[in-house]
Design a protein around this motif. Structure first.
Motif, PDB file in Angstrom:
ATOM      1  N   UNK A 296       0.900  -1.237   0.149  1.00  0.00           N
ATOM      2  CA  UNK A 296       0.058   0.017   0.073  1.00  0.00           C
ATOM      3  C   UNK A 296       0.910   1.274  -0.111  1.00  0.00           C
ATOM      4  N   UNK A 297       0.888   2.232  -0.954  1.00  0.00           N
ATOM      5  CA  UNK A 297       1.651   3.119  -1.118  1.00  0.00           C
ATOM      6  C   UNK A 297       1.603   4.467  -0.106  1.00  0.00           C
ATOM      7  N   UNK A 298       0.575   4.491   0.689  1.00  0.00           N
ATOM      8  CA  UNK A 298       0.305   5.477   1.812  1.00  0.00           C
ATOM      9  C   UNK A 298       0.544   4.783   3.165  1.00  0.00           C
ATOM     10  N   UNK A 299       0.277   5.838   4.055  1.00  0.00           N
ATOM     11  CA  UNK A 299       0.181   5.137   5.709  1.00  0.00           C
ATOM     12  C   UNK A 299      -1.304   4.451   5.863  1.00  0.00           C
ATOM     13  N   UNK A 300      -1.049   3.359   6.534  1.00  0.00           N
ATOM     14  CA  UNK A 300      -2.514   2.877   7.035  1.00  0.00           C
ATOM     15  C   UNK A 300      -2.544   3.007   8.489  1.00  0.00           C
ATOM     16  N   UNK A 301      -3.983   2.720   8.626  1.00  0.00           N
ATOM     17  CA  UNK A 301      -4.171   2.953  10.112  1.00  0.00           C
ATOM     18  C   UNK A 301      -3.722   2.198  11.096  1.00  0.00           C
ATOM     19  N   UNK A 302      -3.535   0.953  10.845  1.00  0.00           N
ATOM     20  CA  UNK A 302      -2.684   0.220  11.731  1.00  0.00           C
ATOM     21  C   UNK A 302      -1.019  -0.094  11.268  1.00  0.00           C
ATOM     22  N   UNK A 303      -0.780   0.952  10.560  1.00  0.00           N
ATOM     23  CA  UNK A 303       0.790   0.945   9.889  1.00  0.00           C
ATOM     24  C   UNK A 303       1.750   0.933  10.903  1.00  0.00           C
ATOM     25  N   UNK A 304       1.548   1.074  12.178  1.00  0.00           N
ATOM     26  CA  UNK A 304       2.554   1.143  13.512  1.00  0.00           C
ATOM     27  C   UNK A 304       2.646  -0.367  13.812  1.00  0.00           C
ATOM     28  N   UNK A 305       1.814  -1.365  13.249  1.00  0.00           N
ATOM     29  CA  UNK A 305       1.672  -2.835  14.136  1.00  0.00           C
ATOM     30  C   UNK A 305       2.556  -3.483  12.999  1.00  0.00           C
ATOM     31  N   UNK A 306       2.812  -5.079  13.590  1.00  0.00           N
ATOM     32  CA  UNK A 306       3.445  -5.945  12.835  1.00  0.00           C
ATOM     33  C   UNK A 306       2.675  -6.400  11.726  1.00  0.00           C
ATOM     34  N   UNK A 307       1.386  -6.608  12.216  1.00  0.00           N
ATOM     35  CA  UNK A 307       0.434  -7.247  11.472  1.00  0.00           C
ATOM     36  C   UNK A 307      -0.126  -6.568  10.194  1.00  0.00           C
ATOM     37  N   UNK A 308      -0.256  -5.349  10.329  1.00  0.00           N
ATOM     38  CA  UNK A 308      -0.608  -4.153   9.356  1.00  0.00           C
ATOM     39  C   UNK A 308      -1.939  -4.849   8.558  1.00  0.00           C
ATOM     40  N   UNK A 309      -2.918  -4.922   9.324  1.00  0.00           N
ATOM     41  CA  UNK A 309      -4.223  -5.307   8.841  1.00  0.00           C
ATOM     42  C   UNK A 309      -4.667  -3.876   8.490  1.00  0.00           C
ATOM     43  N   UNK A 310      -5.502  -4.062   7.257  1.00  0.00           N
ATOM     44  CA  UNK A 310      -6.302  -2.920   6.603  1.00  0.00           C
ATOM     45  C   UNK A 310      -7.470  -2.623   7.199  1.00  0.00           C
TER      46      UNK A 310
END
Length: 447
Positions: A155-169
């Motif tokens: 994903x080319x932009x910061x996501x809501x859970x971007x600071x987590x290891x799992x990075x769920x959308x």
């Protein structure tokens, strides 16, 4: 590259876009998943995801089941009987059927982005499921739920859970609306970009593809990078909630035909016309082909709900207005608890022929069925409809977002219930996730 909106095939003898026949439809089966159906988030998801809908009132509210859901100003703010936030993730909001089924015969179905906007859905996980509707028992079984995640930073932009290891959308990242399976990939059309998203069958993001028209990216007001001072019709031309509501997989070519939900905006900021754009994407090349056509909306329709081919060129499109509820209960004056201020009027499944496009780029509408007038001579309906009548079945819902061919005489249609904000069948109850089997032999045989 070809011009993006040149017709795929010209037919000087094409029937005008609005000329069509309305065919009969008969209820052959009715099943539903109860409105308040919840699923646990994955074990490695942030704890924040265990309580969803905390931001639907503007300010954060972490007290489960403390805020009543209602139908909003357009539909009279009637209470739906369900309260936010929820413990777990809602299965609500079926928002697209994939044409190709899973190996066990179950149907890939997409769940909508959460609670209706980017701002109120950052704690709502994005996922698709494999579904079976048992029309003998009336039950809908969710056989598997697959959560989308981005461990490879596709994903080319910061996501809501971007600071987590799992990075769920989450629903703050994308608004998922249409789905297809191509080989070992799931392709999803969404509305914030609008983007096409490619994922593995276990939900791992493989790529995110912006919409390109003559080398320029098509954008909406929720596209990352669009500022509050942007100019409508200039900086962005896709209206909010106007991205890829339908995306059909063409059997012969393997191409994805992505249909916008609403008309594009002209430089004036007004709709460019009463039609929707369809653009073609090649999943093998992972690029837009430049081909496409226009789908003309009938008078009273405001958007589409889904789009799926039934053979090499003919396809089904759900066309709708913004109404919900039976017209017989239309409010005579101010909205009240016992009436619908904006009842459902235009709810169609339209058959089109993508090989028959006129010189102006409009696809031919072959015919349609009326989802507000379905025969039910055997009484197969499982839920009583407020304002309904014996022998007639209807889908009086704001958003009906799933359609697919089942066999030579049947199609399957399902509802996005906008939990907990939409009703439709009942004045005082949230809509369930209904799935209906319709016998429509004349529609499917029409040429």
């Amino acid at each position: 590259m070809k011009h993006p909106f040149l017709p795929v095939a010209l037919s000087l003898l094409a029937v005008p876009a609005a000329a069509q026949e309305t065919f009969d439809a008969t209820l052959a089966g009715h099943a539903y998943l109860p409105a308040l159906s919840l699923v646990a988030p994955p074990a490695d998801a942030p704890k924040d995801a265990w309580i969803s809908g905390k931001f639907t009132g503007g300010a954060r509210n972490g007290v489960p089941m403390s805020v009543p859901g209602d139908t909003g100003g357009l539909h009279g703010k009637r209470l739906t009987g369900l309260n936010l936030p929820f413990i777990g993730q809602p299965l609500q909001g079926f928002s697209g059927f994939a044409m190709n089924r899973a190996e066990d015969g179950s149907v890939y179905v997409l769940t909508d982005n959460g609670f209706g906007s980017k701002a109120n859905s950052p704690d709502t996980l994005l996922f698709f499921s494999r579904m079976d509707a048992d029309f003998d028992t009336g039950e809908v079984e969710i056989k598997e739920t697959v959560f989308l995640h981005d461990p490879d930073f596709k994903v080319p932009f910061r996501i809501s859970y971007g600071g987590t290891d799992s990075r769920y959308l989450t629903g703050a990242d994308f608004d998922l609306e249409s789905i297809q399976r191509v080989g070992d990939s799931i392709w999803i059309g969404e509305e914030f970009g609008p983007y096409l998203i490619e994922a593995t069958l276990d939900g791992r993001i493989k790529g995110v593809y912006p919409t390109m028209v003559d080398g320029v990216q098509l954008k909406g007001p929720d596209t990352p990078g669009i500022s509050a001072t942007s100019v409508k019709g200039t900086d962005w031309t896709v209206p909010r909630s106007g991205g890829y509501e339908g995306m059909a997989l063409q059997p012969e070519t393997g191409l994805l035909w992505a249909m916008l939900e609403k008309p594009l905006l002209a430089a004036s900021g007004e709709n460019e016309g009463d039609f929707l754009r369809v653009m073609v994407f090649d999943p093998e090349a992972r690029d837009w082909t430049g081909e496409g056509f226009k789908f003309k909306l009938v008078e009273g329709a405001t958007a589409i709900g889904d789009f799926n081919f039934i053979d090499e060129t003919r396809a089904l499109v759900i066309e709708r207005d913004n109404g919900e509820g039976e017209p017989s209960l239309k409010c005579a004056g101010d909205p009240q608890a016992d009436c619908f201020p904006n009842p459902a009027m235009v709810k169609h499944v339209v058959l089109i022929d993508t090989a028959d496009v006129d010189a102006e780029g409009y696809v031919r509408r072959i015919g349609q069925i009326d989802l507000m007038n379905i025969a039910d001579p055997e009484g197969k309906a499982r839920i009583e409809t407020d304002g309904g009548e014996a022998g007639r079945f209807s889908l009086p819902f704001f958003t009906i977002e799933d359609v697919m061919r089942v066999d030579e005489t049947h199609i399957m249609v399902a509802v996005d219930n906008n939990l907990p904000f939409s009703s439709g069948r009942k004045l005082d109850a949230a809509a369930d996730n209904e799935v209906v089997l319709l016998s429509v032999p004349e529609l499917l045989a029409a040429q």
